[in-house]
Design an enzyme around this catalytic site. Structure first.
Site, PDB file in Angstrom:
ATOM      1  N   ARG C  92      -6.619  -2.992 -10.120  1.00 22.59           N
ATOM      2  CA  ARG C  92      -7.173  -1.760  -9.561  1.00 22.59           C
ATOM      3  C   ARG C  92      -7.588  -1.943  -8.099  1.00 22.59           C
ATOM      4  O   ARG C  92      -7.321  -1.081  -7.251  1.00 22.59           O
ATOM      5  CB  ARG C  92      -8.385  -1.328 -10.383  1.00 22.59           C
ATOM      6  N   ASN C 147      -5.618   4.575 -17.691  1.00 26.82           N
ATOM      7  CA  ASN C 147      -5.225   5.291 -16.477  1.00 26.82           C
ATOM      8  C   ASN C 147      -3.864   4.863 -15.991  1.00 26.82           C
ATOM      9  O   ASN C 147      -3.438   3.742 -16.271  1.00 26.82           O
ATOM     10  CB  ASN C 147      -6.274   5.032 -15.376  1.00 26.82           C
ATOM     11  N   CYS C 169     -10.219  12.731 -21.350  1.00 23.36           N
ATOM     12  CA  CYS C 169     -10.948  12.454 -20.118  1.00 23.36           C
ATOM     13  C   CYS C 169     -12.351  12.976 -20.319  1.00 23.36           C
ATOM     14  O   CYS C 169     -12.579  13.868 -21.132  1.00 23.36           O
ATOM     15  CB  CYS C 169     -10.258  13.191 -18.973  1.00 23.36           C
ATOM     16  N   TYR C 247     -11.655  15.689  -8.392  1.00 23.30           N
ATOM     17  CA  TYR C 247     -10.585  14.867  -7.830  1.00 23.30           C
ATOM     18  C   TYR C 247      -9.650  15.658  -6.924  1.00 23.30           C
ATOM     19  O   TYR C 247      -8.844  15.080  -6.207  1.00 23.30           O
ATOM     20  CB  TYR C 247      -9.786  14.176  -8.943  1.00 23.30           C
ATOM     21  N   ARG C 271     -14.251   1.210  -4.980  1.00 24.82           N
ATOM     22  CA  ARG C 271     -14.840   1.539  -6.290  1.00 24.82           C
ATOM     23  C   ARG C 271     -14.596   0.399  -7.281  1.00 24.82           C
ATOM     24  O   ARG C 271     -15.489   0.005  -8.020  1.00 24.82           O
ATOM     25  CB  ARG C 271     -14.230   2.851  -6.805  1.00 24.82           C
TER      26      ARG C 271
END
Lengths: 427, 427, 427, 427
Positions: C92, C147, C169, C247, C271
């Site tokens: 990520r 994800n 979600c 988002y 993040r």
């Protein structure tokens, strides 16, 4: 006998058009050409007088008249050509320069420039279409070159509901000619799976005399002189297996085009500024009372085969039998996966007073993606015009792939409104 | 030079076709015509020898060959015409008579007769299409007259996936000719909003030289000599504002047509029986070695302009430029409210080796209702053939507006299976 | 009794999930929870042992097992939860940082980060779905949090053809809760016209107890704590009359988000880097053998109501009667102007072992524009995975509104391929 | 507290309805039931007084009022039930008898009888919907039983644009109950792929607690007592793999039903005549002032579970949470291959004051064929009413699978017009 009225008759393109009309006057059964413009400027006078000399010298057999009275100009016209530029070259130059401040493309049809151009154009287009309804022949046909030609076609056909209309561009005819040259045949022997919006189109199949020659063809993309080439773009076309409209560069190589525009602005001038210079040189030539033909230098002006496209379309709308032209008309099912009511640049079957779309199956997903998005932009822009709505204008700009984010949208709009306050307002 | 193969070349229609091919041999660049049939019967011999005399006498400049060998016949053919009758006239006469027992229409294309005819035809069609793929030129085009022509077109294009195919009928060309005569122009000056299935079609707009002349036109419906007129039907056409295919009488005046069929069966014979008599008379004429042209009596046979339709389509598929024919091809969006994959009888833009549908907006609801239902019947019938499925056959018959209810469906099927046991079976 | 298997059971989220399962164990008739992960890492051990203590301490009445054997883990499972992170937090963090070099968004689901995350995830997802087919109960249901959850849902349902699947979600349930709080009612009293893709959704109507309260509601947009607010974005939501998924900021205020990401990278960490720190702190807490409940600090981790969403969905898929959840499922006509086969985040009618979409009419044009484009990106990315095709990957990136132009696309791809060479390749 | 108004409150069905309302008065929070009818006939008086006694005797806790004043009756109503019969039983009996003269089905909803019934009903329905808009609560919901219920639903929703409307029938609830009994569960555990028009519907999948039990279920078709059975029809259902609405017999065994109708007319009386006799017997019972409950004999009247369907729908439209009912509402995409704007009998997700369709994929081609055709009939009939157009009426009759040909259409229309001259005219 037919009457053709040219709105924006004072354009420096007019001698090109006259040249074509003189050649086909007989088959069109042409009785009169009327050059209509808004003011009797010196420019209009020079152009109109050259046109008059051309007609007389060629013994073309039709009348050439010119003036600024809309009723006189459109009275009983069978064909109306729209080739005016709303806001003149000054407007275009503004359109080109202003978005650069926000790192956005200012091209006159494709980028943010196309947006302000459209908002200037729509009120005039609406006025002229109204006038055509009032004074021209009941089955008069409008052929449009006024930019942004795709959005204007959407506006006239779907918003104003005027259906005897074709948006025309010289890119399709040049593409056909390129393939005809490549495959050593005539344009009518080439059939393209051509679809998209004006200046945003794709070709995914090329048939020559009924045979699929796509593999040979798509590497030979049309390369117009006035659009700089790019190895990246060509490689992408080959990989995609599609012939790409050169204006797609604005979408696929945005950074490069933006850098070019900025460099031009700082150096040799934007395209509008260059055209202005060329036009002044042309007008000097035109003013020569010894000139009876279009001068060679006109080619530099861009717009190769422009008059051929227009004159051949008029001819085929005037004569018996079935022909084919790539024009901006309503889809009506011709391209399966695009909405039936989109106005698209596609194949039209042309016969006397009629155009009907020709079916060609599905658009490639990449094309469909962009077409749907930019068509949405067009419709939001039209809505912004109809309601003078700043809200709709914001939505149009935000959805455009070459538009600003929320950070700049209001500043951009403010600048556009100030620069165009004679032409439109948004509340 | 082109080769044309006629499957079912022993038909009494052949001299009509030869007449047309002789006239257009030059523009088609015709090198050879091959008459192919299943057996060297006396009939085939008489027809083929007359055709040979016609070609020689006219110095037509192409070869005429005939025989029963499929490979020889189809080898390198550019165009393949299908005009055979599966099960011969005996099959047709059976088709016509058998449903009458259940008070059902037995017509060879439209009613229950069309159903058994289709089940006899499909295996042969599949075999010949396979042979065309194997032996004919790679881009060979099939033109079909074999009945039921609409269902066969659906089968070849959508089931067999052979796309260079056009189902042809003489009703569209006769309709165009009627309007051309009415409005004193050429067929190419007439554009029809024509749509439907073969023998089940509607025209809701008639344009002549681009002008809408529907109001004047629809009262002048095409009236073929071999379909008796009816005041009811004409009045309905006028009220609907549509030109109706004469075969729609079977749907709208079913009782009357049924009574006619019963009366004919009891008296002068069914259409098939009448045709048999006419054919015998024709063959006597054909056998005259002094005959070098199609005899006048051939007109009685029905099929006016049949060869014109075929020959002009071949010509336009062989030459440069864009023409138009009404043919059975895949819809592909041309008619908005009919499924894109339906094979329909609609306007096709024809150029070298290519046919593309031309868009004409929506079908009238009444037409759409019947088209959807009968297209469903066609597809269920095709499925019945593919799977030899009695279940699907039952569904096909039950959904047909002219078909039986559950009470008779099995008895009808049993009778059909017995009468056609050489041709198909259903399990 | 039911068995639930959690793939990625070693996640620090697991105690949150356990908390929910313990509460609803009775109504679900829960017999066993199996935590499945790839390696018996210290982290997995700590998490699994805390989970064990929680179950025991609460006398929850079901078994807690854990391990790395896929067959054991999935054997006879009734529900399978996917919550693994392909490439772990390192993956990520890479996704987040790499695109910034090209001035592109690196967010893990929405931007270019989502693209490389998807290519890492798909091979694992395919493998686990295969294993579910093989080992789990025949009507096992998969609930996905892995994800990019939207793209994974598209992949599992439409590519792998596994239909007993819901992408979940926590944004929808939080939005419903916000409105329930606002209007002082229960979540089940709120019905939203909610549509879009995961992390890219719109709400254009809010009904409370059957009454349209949209005007009051849309100004009260859901504002999750971990997404910084912006005046521009809120004003846009109000002007549009729609509640916007937070988002969507990545699309509408791209420059701002890009600047934030760059600043974070240079300062407090991306993040992913922040999460890594939080996770380490959490694991220290979890390791405390005196801890029998999820610690308060878990809330910081993000994912508010995550376990509520999952546990309630499992409950409603296990019990009689009709309920409603907003989930990622196939459209099937629920939203009129979006393709029927799109997997969307929409209202699902949930009953025992079944989810069916609930119809809500048309998506707003602005939403439709983005949805069509990003769905095309998803499908091209899936195609790139299936064929290991660099060509398709390029097309995916070029069509994405947040993707590169032709100038950078290859360099970006090269960097991604190098960073992920253990996970995927493109030829 | 809620007010329910019953238009046609004088019906002999009313005690059945009262029985249900009394049972659920609490959960509905019922304050008042108003029985509204056109005249204070003896019949109305007898029915209303029995209803009054029932409410009092049961201490139901709500008011029972009755009368003929539309304003009073509808004032502030929350639910309006339409159960009146336009033209009373005399009208129905006429509808049943008249078409038999032309060998056509006269059934009150399905055949030609449905057509004249619809033309009588529409003016009244339009008047009452107008009154509901004027006097009832702003979010009042109309629940319809007035025949032909499918066409009336199409008319109210799509023509009158009144969307808080559900057409209700007792066949769906009985079918659900049959399956619940068969599979030993509750109705809410059964989910059907149910689609079609009222009295013309199909079920192609039966899920019980989420499991596909279609194979077991479709052989156990619902067999209502008042529709005689037939081996042919059952075998067809089994072969088709679909549960068939019993009214489909009119389409699939037309001859048998026609013979039955003729026999009944000549013997025991048409259904209408039988009902008339039953009603008279019932009214005698009702008149007994010692009667405080609905009498057993009411069951003979037909309409099993009628009040359950209505009362449960009212309950679920009044209470929190999501439930499901099969009702006549607009498709909106729920059934893929049927037009989005068709009003269909399909699954509706019901919550407070709201019904939304639930998606179930495609209709079987056989079903689609009939649905498209009969929906076209409905729309042409509505158009005939709106324009008093004999032309449209003719088109409606000609397109109906159970309608006349051109030979009889005018005579049939003339007879209908004469018999119904108090109710409608067609020019």
């Amino acid at each position: 006998m037919k009457k053709i009225t040219v709105i924006g008759g004072g354009s420096t393109y007019t001698p090109e058009l006259m040249d074509g009309l003189i050649k086909h006057a007989g088959v069109i059964d042409l009785g009169e050409v009327y050059l209509l413009d808004i003011d009797k400027t010196d420019k209009f006078k020079i152009v109109a007088e050259l046109a008059t000399r051309m007609v007389e010298h060629a013994k073309a057999g039709f009348k050439l008249r010119w003036g600024t009275d809309v009723e006189n100009g459109l009275k009983d016209a069978d064909f109306v050509l729209q080739q005016y530029r709303p806001g003149l070259l000054e407007g275009r130059i503004n359109d080109e320069k202003l978005p650069l401040k926000f790192d956005l493309i200012g091209q006159e049809t494709t980028g943010m420039g196309g947006f302000s151009c459209a908002l200037r154009a729509m009120p005039m287009v609406a006025k002229y279409v109204e006038a055509v309804r009032k004074w021209a022949a009941p089955d008069a046909f409008i052929i449009n070159f006024t930019n942004p030609s795709g959005l204007i076609s959407e506006f006239v056909i779907n918003t104003l509901g005027f259906e005897r209309f074709a948006g025309l561009c010289n890119i399709p005819i040049n593409t056909l000619q390129t393939f005809a040259d490549t495959f050593n045949c005539e344009r009518k022997d080439v059939f393209l799976h051509y679809y998209g919006l004006n200046h945003m189109s794709w070709i995914d199949k090329v048939f020559v005399k009924g045979e699929d020659r796509t593999q040979e063809a798509f590497t030979k993309t049309y390369k117009p002189e006035n659009v700089p080439d790019s190895e990246l773009f060509e490689r992408f076309a080959i990989e995609s297996g599609m012939v790409l409209n050169p204006y797609l560069r604005y979408y696929y190589t945005t950074q490069t085009k933006l850098a070019e525009e900025k460099e031009a602005k700082a150096g040799k001038g934007t395209r509008g500024e260059q055209v202005k210079k060329i036009e002044n040189e042309l007008l000097e030539k035109y003013a020569d009372v010894g000139l009876y033909e279009k001068p060679k230098e006109l080619e530099q002006r861009g717009g190769s085969m422009y008059s051929t496209a227009a004159v051949e379309l008029i001819r085929d709308l005037s004569t018996s039998g079935t022909k084919e032209h790539i024009v901006n008309i309503r889809n009506n099912g011709a391209v399966e996966n695009l909405d039936r009511d989109y106005v698209l640049e596609i194949n039209g079957r042309v016969s006397e007073k009629m155009i009907r779309p020709v079916c060609i199956e599905k658009a490639h997903p990449l094309a469909k993606g962009l077409i749907d998005t930019v068509k949405l932009f067009e419709r939001l822009t039209i809505e912004a015009h109809l309601k003078n709505s700043r809200k709709k204008a914001r939505e149009a700009l935000l959805i455009h792939p070459l538009g600003p984010g929320l950070e700049d949208v209001d500043a951009l709009l403010d600048d556009m409104l100030e620069a165009n306050n004679k032409y439109f307002r948004l509340d």
